[in-house]
Design a protein around this motif. Structure first.
Motif, PDB file in Angstrom:
ATOM      1  N   PRO A  99      -6.633  14.273 -25.537  1.00  0.00           N
ATOM      2  CA  PRO A  99      -7.518  13.842 -26.622  1.00  0.00           C
ATOM      3  C   PRO A  99      -8.823  14.617 -26.492  1.00  0.00           C
ATOM      4  O   PRO A  99      -9.416  14.622 -25.418  1.00  0.00           O
ATOM      5  CB  PRO A  99      -7.739  12.345 -26.342  1.00  0.00           C
ATOM      6  CG  PRO A  99      -7.043  12.016 -25.086  1.00  0.00           C
ATOM      7  CD  PRO A  99      -6.377  13.226 -24.541  1.00  0.00           C
TER       8      PRO A  99
ATOM      9  N   GLY B 185      -0.340  13.613 -20.705  1.00  0.00           N
ATOM     10  CA  GLY B 185      -0.518  13.180 -22.099  1.00  0.00           C
ATOM     11  C   GLY B 185       0.599  13.710 -22.977  1.00  0.00           C
ATOM     12  O   GLY B 185       0.360  14.468 -23.913  1.00  0.00           O
ATOM     13  N   CYS B 186       1.841  13.251 -22.708  1.00  0.00           N
ATOM     14  CA  CYS B 186       3.012  13.894 -23.341  1.00  0.00           C
ATOM     15  C   CYS B 186       3.230  13.467 -24.791  1.00  0.00           C
ATOM     16  O   CYS B 186       3.906  14.170 -25.542  1.00  0.00           O
ATOM     17  CB  CYS B 186       4.273  13.648 -22.522  1.00  0.00           C
ATOM     18  SG  CYS B 186       4.630  11.903 -22.234  1.00  0.00           S
ATOM     19  N   GLY B 187       2.702  12.318 -25.225  1.00  0.00           N
ATOM     20  CA  GLY B 187       2.930  11.893 -26.617  1.00  0.00           C
ATOM     21  C   GLY B 187       4.415  11.796 -26.911  1.00  0.00           C
ATOM     22  O   GLY B 187       5.166  11.118 -26.203  1.00  0.00           O
TER      23      GLY B 187
ATOM     24  N   ASN C  62      -2.333  18.811 -23.846  1.00  0.00           N
ATOM     25  CA  ASN C  62      -3.046  18.777 -25.128  1.00  0.00           C
ATOM     26  C   ASN C  62      -3.751  17.425 -25.120  1.00  0.00           C
ATOM     27  O   ASN C  62      -3.238  16.441 -25.638  1.00  0.00           O
ATOM     28  CB  ASN C  62      -2.043  18.896 -26.280  1.00  0.00           C
ATOM     29  CG  ASN C  62      -2.686  18.678 -27.639  1.00  0.00           C
ATOM     30  OD1 ASN C  62      -3.906  18.760 -27.774  1.00  0.00           O
ATOM     31  ND2 ASN C  62      -1.875  18.380 -28.641  1.00  0.00           N
TER      32      ASN C  62
ATOM     33  N   GLU D   8       3.188  17.656 -17.373  1.00  0.00           N
ATOM     34  CA  GLU D   8       2.420  17.500 -18.610  1.00  0.00           C
ATOM     35  C   GLU D   8       1.630  16.192 -18.551  1.00  0.00           C
ATOM     36  O   GLU D   8       2.191  15.116 -18.323  1.00  0.00           O
ATOM     37  CB  GLU D   8       3.312  17.485 -19.851  1.00  0.00           C
ATOM     38  CG  GLU D   8       2.424  17.359 -21.101  1.00  0.00           C
ATOM     39  CD  GLU D   8       3.145  17.409 -22.434  1.00  0.00           C
ATOM     40  OE1 GLU D   8       4.381  17.511 -22.465  1.00  0.00           O
ATOM     41  OE2 GLU D   8       2.433  17.341 -23.454  1.00  0.00           O
TER      42      GLU D   8
ATOM     43  N   ALA E 204      -2.046   6.826 -16.519  1.00  0.00           N
ATOM     44  CA  ALA E 204      -3.234   7.494 -17.065  1.00  0.00           C
ATOM     45  C   ALA E 204      -3.899   8.306 -15.968  1.00  0.00           C
ATOM     46  O   ALA E 204      -3.975   7.857 -14.812  1.00  0.00           O
ATOM     47  CB  ALA E 204      -4.217   6.454 -17.592  1.00  0.00           C
ATOM     48  N   LEU E 205      -4.375   9.488 -16.321  1.00  0.00           N
ATOM     49  CA  LEU E 205      -5.230  10.236 -15.401  1.00  0.00           C
ATOM     50  C   LEU E 205      -6.620   9.599 -15.461  1.00  0.00           C
ATOM     51  O   LEU E 205      -7.240   9.557 -16.538  1.00  0.00           O
ATOM     52  CB  LEU E 205      -5.284  11.706 -15.821  1.00  0.00           C
ATOM     53  CG  LEU E 205      -6.315  12.566 -15.080  1.00  0.00           C
ATOM     54  CD1 LEU E 205      -6.103  12.539 -13.569  1.00  0.00           C
ATOM     55  CD2 LEU E 205      -6.277  14.000 -15.609  1.00  0.00           C
TER      56      LEU E 205
ATOM     57  N   LEU F   7     -11.321  13.774 -20.669  1.00  0.00           N
ATOM     58  CA  LEU F   7     -10.066  13.970 -19.931  1.00  0.00           C
ATOM     59  C   LEU F   7      -9.959  15.406 -19.401  1.00  0.00           C
ATOM     60  O   LEU F   7      -9.404  15.648 -18.325  1.00  0.00           O
ATOM     61  CB  LEU F   7      -8.858  13.619 -20.815  1.00  0.00           C
ATOM     62  CG  LEU F   7      -7.515  13.531 -20.103  1.00  0.00           C
ATOM     63  CD1 LEU F   7      -7.539  12.544 -18.939  1.00  0.00           C
ATOM     64  CD2 LEU F   7      -6.394  13.153 -21.066  1.00  0.00           C
TER      65      LEU F   7
ATOM     66  N   ILE G 251       5.897  19.335 -26.112  1.00  0.00           N
ATOM     67  CA  ILE G 251       5.580  20.563 -25.351  1.00  0.00           C
ATOM     68  C   ILE G 251       6.599  20.721 -24.228  1.00  0.00           C
ATOM     69  O   ILE G 251       7.265  21.763 -24.096  1.00  0.00           O
ATOM     70  CB  ILE G 251       4.139  20.496 -24.782  1.00  0.00           C
ATOM     71  CG1 ILE G 251       3.122  20.346 -25.907  1.00  0.00           C
ATOM     72  CG2 ILE G 251       3.838  21.730 -23.939  1.00  0.00           C
ATOM     73  CD1 ILE G 251       1.714  19.996 -25.427  1.00  0.00           C
TER      74      ILE G 251
ATOM     75  N   THR H  81       0.006  23.389 -31.752  1.00  0.00           N
ATOM     76  CA  THR H  81       0.457  23.099 -30.386  1.00  0.00           C
ATOM     77  C   THR H  81       1.703  23.913 -30.020  1.00  0.00           C
ATOM     78  O   THR H  81       2.020  24.096 -28.845  1.00  0.00           O
ATOM     79  CB  THR H  81       0.699  21.573 -30.252  1.00  0.00           C
ATOM     80  OG1 THR H  81      -0.517  20.900 -30.611  1.00  0.00           O
ATOM     81  CG2 THR H  81       1.067  21.170 -28.845  1.00  0.00           C
TER      82      THR H  81
ATOM     83  N   ALA I 105      -6.403   6.497 -28.931  1.00  0.00           N
ATOM     84  CA  ALA I 105      -6.464   7.008 -27.554  1.00  0.00           C
ATOM     85  C   ALA I 105      -5.864   8.414 -27.436  1.00  0.00           C
ATOM     86  O   ALA I 105      -6.071   9.102 -26.440  1.00  0.00           O
ATOM     87  CB  ALA I 105      -5.743   6.049 -26.604  1.00  0.00           C
ATOM     88  N   ALA I 106      -5.109   8.821 -28.452  1.00  0.00           N
ATOM     89  CA  ALA I 106      -4.544  10.179 -28.438  1.00  0.00           C
ATOM     90  C   ALA I 106      -5.557  11.199 -28.945  1.00  0.00           C
ATOM     91  O   ALA I 106      -5.343  12.405 -28.831  1.00  0.00           O
ATOM     92  CB  ALA I 106      -3.277  10.223 -29.297  1.00  0.00           C
TER      93      ALA I 106
ATOM     94  N   ASP J 242       2.011   9.622 -19.575  1.00  0.00           N
ATOM     95  CA  ASP J 242       1.187   9.157 -20.694  1.00  0.00           C
ATOM     96  C   ASP J 242       0.937   7.666 -20.475  1.00  0.00           C
ATOM     97  O   ASP J 242       1.834   6.948 -20.049  1.00  0.00           O
ATOM     98  CB  ASP J 242       1.911   9.371 -22.038  1.00  0.00           C
ATOM     99  CG  ASP J 242       0.944   9.415 -23.218  1.00  0.00           C
ATOM    100  OD1 ASP J 242       0.807  10.493 -23.841  1.00  0.00           O
ATOM    101  OD2 ASP J 242       0.303   8.386 -23.495  1.00  0.00           O
ATOM    102  N   PRO J 243      -0.301   7.198 -20.747  1.00  0.00           N
ATOM    103  CA  PRO J 243      -0.566   5.763 -20.568  1.00  0.00           C
ATOM    104  C   PRO J 243       0.062   4.903 -21.664  1.00  0.00           C
ATOM    105  O   PRO J 243       0.156   3.687 -21.513  1.00  0.00           O
ATOM    106  CB  PRO J 243      -2.098   5.668 -20.635  1.00  0.00           C
ATOM    107  CG  PRO J 243      -2.555   6.908 -21.288  1.00  0.00           C
ATOM    108  CD  PRO J 243      -1.505   7.954 -21.095  1.00  0.00           C
TER     109      PRO J 243
HETATM  110  C1  LIG Z   1      -3.482  14.821 -28.462  1.00  0.00           C
HETATM  111  S1  LIG Z   1      -2.214  13.742 -27.854  1.00  0.00           S
HETATM  112  C2  LIG Z   1      -0.983  14.958 -27.372  1.00  0.00           C
HETATM  113  C3  LIG Z   1       0.440  14.454 -27.452  1.00  0.00           C
HETATM  114  C4  LIG Z   1       1.492  15.560 -27.273  1.00  0.00           C
HETATM  115  N1  LIG Z   1       1.378  16.214 -25.988  1.00  0.00           N
HETATM  116  C5  LIG Z   1       1.375  16.597 -28.376  1.00  0.00           C
HETATM  117  O1  LIG Z   1       0.873  17.704 -28.111  1.00  0.00           O
HETATM  118  O2  LIG Z   1       1.779  16.300 -29.507  1.00  0.00           O
HETATM  119  C6  LIG Z   1      -2.911  13.214 -26.302  1.00  0.00           C
HETATM  120  C7  LIG Z   1      -2.037  12.287 -25.478  1.00  0.00           C
HETATM  121  O3  LIG Z   1      -2.765  11.999 -24.266  1.00  0.00           O
HETATM  122  C8  LIG Z   1      -2.550  10.654 -23.916  1.00  0.00           C
HETATM  123  N2  LIG Z   1      -3.665  10.212 -23.066  1.00  0.00           N
HETATM  124  C9  LIG Z   1      -4.818   9.616 -23.439  1.00  0.00           C
HETATM  125  N3  LIG Z   1      -5.570   9.340 -22.357  1.00  0.00           N
HETATM  126  C10 LIG Z   1      -4.874   9.764 -21.270  1.00  0.00           C
HETATM  127  C11 LIG Z   1      -5.117   9.738 -19.869  1.00  0.00           C
HETATM  128  N4  LIG Z   1      -6.239   9.227 -19.354  1.00  0.00           N
HETATM  129  N5  LIG Z   1      -4.176  10.254 -19.045  1.00  0.00           N
HETATM  130  C12 LIG Z   1      -3.038  10.798 -19.557  1.00  0.00           C
HETATM  131  N6  LIG Z   1      -2.758  10.844 -20.875  1.00  0.00           N
HETATM  132  C13 LIG Z   1      -3.664  10.340 -21.724  1.00  0.00           C
HETATM  133  C14 LIG Z   1      -2.451   9.927 -25.249  1.00  0.00           C
HETATM  134  O4  LIG Z   1      -1.775   8.687 -25.123  1.00  0.00           O
HETATM  135  C15 LIG Z   1      -1.715  10.948 -26.117  1.00  0.00           C
HETATM  136  O5  LIG Z   1      -0.324  10.725 -26.122  1.00  0.00           O
END
Ligand SMILES: C[S@@+](CC[C@H](N)C(=O)[O-])C[C@H]1O[C@@H](n2cnc3c(N)ncnc32)[C@H](O)[C@@H]1O
Length: 239
Positions: free
Chosen positions: A138, A65-67, A136, A63, A116-117, A170, A71, A37, A159-160, A88-89
């Motif tokens: 799921p 899905g920021c986790g 980035n 961004e 959540a998107l 997504l 990023i 990443t 969910a990630a 992020d949800p």
């Molecule tokens: C693969 S992780 C990436 C986290 C971080 N950006 C990274 O690169 O380490 C995906 C992230 O998307 C979030 N996510 C899951 N469903 C989502 C949605 N519908 N809308 C926005 N974010 C979502 C998760 O909670 C998770 O934190």
């Protein structure tokens, strides 16, 4: 040495991790930042740097899905003119991103929304315009989740990782919505699983996304893992 919970990823045991030039706190169940990443963060910064250098206005990054926030936080650390919205949800993810932003001294340039998107979009950014959308998401197909290492399945938020039937649930929403969030010429940057960029480029060629010029980028090991596309310019303003 103190005993650690069985199979816990080392990053969670240590409690912090290096990503690009920043050190961030990490804790379960928020996804541990992966080395590949870093390439996405570098690409995002490369694309925003000329805008930041032009100095006409503050470039804006979204961004999805920021986790842990890595990023966006790397970009904010490198480019002091950039401001960002991160969503992020997961409440744990939002809290960690805010904590990491404070740790790096960039909180004033970052808004974090727990959201959540969905197929209905992302109401918290409605009416806003960005120079870049980065994600980035799921992307693991649901049926492949059981093949992941136990460390991942035991500690990281499902969910990630779970990208639905073909891993692109997504991603499809991002392709439908991003042009509406981007300024003309603004860019979408996505991290994907091995084999997925080709499918995403094909989806981008279908009419209606408002995105153009797809490009695929490789990770540090040479695998195609990232897709970039641009919002169409207004008529008569093609570069
Ligand atoms: C693969 S992780 C990436 C986290 C971080 N950006 C990274 O690169 O380490 C995906 C992230 O998307 C979030 N996510 C899951 N469903 C989502 C949605 N519908 N809308 C926005 N974010 C979502 C998760 O909670 C998770 O934190």
């Amino acid at each position: 040495m103190a005993s650690s919970p069985r199979r816990m990823p080392v990053q969670y045991i240590v409690g912090e991790w290096e990503f690009c030039d920043v050190t961030v706190s990490v804790r379960p169940p928020v996804l541990v930042p992966r080395p590949e990443t870093e390439r996405l963060a570098l690409l995002a910064a490369d694309r925003l740097r000329p805008l930041a250098a032009a100095g006409e206005r503050s470039p804006r990054l979204l961004e999805v899905g920021c986790g842990s926030g890595v990023i966006t936080l790397a970009v904010l650390h490198w480019l002091k003119q950039v401001s960002a919205v991160a969503v992020d949800p997961s409440e744990a993810a939002c809290l960690l991103t805010e904590e990491n932003a404070a740790r790096l001294g960039v909180s004033e340039r970052l808004h974090v929304h727990r959201a959540a998107l969905t197929d209905a979009g992302l109401p918290c950014v409605e009416g806003q315009q960005f120079d870049m959308v980065v994600s980035n998401p799921p992307y693991v197909p649901t049926a492949d989740l059981r093949r992941l290492q136990p460390e991942i399945l035991l500690y990281e938020d499902r969910a990630a990782l779970d990208g639905g039937r073909d891993g692109l649930a997504l991603v499809r929403r991002l392709l439908r919505r991003s042009a509406g969030w981007l300024r003309p010429g603004g860019r979408l940057l996505l991290e994907l699983g091995v084999g997925q960029p080709e499918t995403v480029v094909a989806l981008l060629s279908e009419p209606g996304t408002g995105l153009t010029r797809p490009q695929v980028h490789r990770d540090f090991t040479g695998r195609e893992r990232f897709v970039e596309a641009q919002r169409e310019q207004e008529r008569g303003r093609e570069e």
